[in-house]
Design an enzyme around this catalytic site. Sequence first.
Site, PDB file in Angstrom:
ATOM      1  CG  LEU A 156       6.300   9.550  -4.509  1.00 26.43           C
ATOM      2  CD1 LEU A 156       6.120   9.389  -6.007  1.00 26.43           C
ATOM      3  CD2 LEU A 156       7.242   8.507  -3.996  1.00 26.43           C
ATOM      4  N   PRO A 157       3.544  12.220  -4.519  1.00 28.67           N
ATOM      5  CG  PRO A 157       1.856  12.243  -6.185  1.00 28.67           C
ATOM      6  CD  PRO A 157       3.351  12.133  -5.983  1.00 28.67           C
ATOM      7  CB  CYS A 158       3.508   8.688  -0.908  1.00 30.08           C
ATOM      8  SG  CYS A 158       4.410  10.043  -0.182  1.00 30.08           S
ATOM      9  CG  HIS A 159      -1.098  12.698  -0.493  1.00 28.99           C
ATOM     10  ND1 HIS A 159       0.019  13.420  -0.856  1.00 28.99           N
ATOM     11  CD2 HIS A 159      -2.121  13.172  -1.221  1.00 28.99           C
ATOM     12  CE1 HIS A 159      -0.357  14.313  -1.765  1.00 28.99           C
ATOM     13  NE2 HIS A 159      -1.635  14.183  -2.014  1.00 28.99           N
ATOM     14  NE  ARG A 160      -2.594  13.801  -5.663  1.00 27.34           N
ATOM     15  CZ  ARG A 160      -1.966  14.629  -6.497  1.00 27.34           C
ATOM     16  NH1 ARG A 160      -1.376  14.154  -7.557  1.00 27.34           N
ATOM     17  NH2 ARG A 160      -1.950  15.885  -6.247  1.00 27.34           N
TER      18      ARG A 160
END
Length: 106
Positions: A55-59
Amino acid sequence: MRTTDSFFERVWAIAVKVPRGKVTTYGAIARALGSPGAARTVGWAMRAAPARSRLPCHRVVNATGDLSPQDIFGGTGVQQSLLKSEGVTFNAQGRVDLKRHLWIPA
DNA sequence: GCCGTGACGATTC
DNA sequence: CGAATCGCCACGG
């Protein structure tokens, strides 16, 4: 319509679809799920997101282009560095330039 | 089924 | 622009 129809799973499914070099907002995801007012729940899903996931939660940022609590990424400015590495630009206020990188889940 | 919670959003001062 | 307030929705206990 899926056994894993938890709101969280749907949020994660969309977050993973965010193209590299782009960012989306909690409200946009909530809207894509049919619940425009569930932006908070979306953010909660991110917080509860299992680290093992890709999960690229930083995006995922909020509507103001502000990044999430940096402590969660293991340090201050980590999220910003990750986004910059992907080609995302920031304004003088340290916020993501949504005009250029805002991505809306179709 | 109520209460508390939260990585939000929009409005208002 | 920055801070504060209310409202929103889904989940856990």
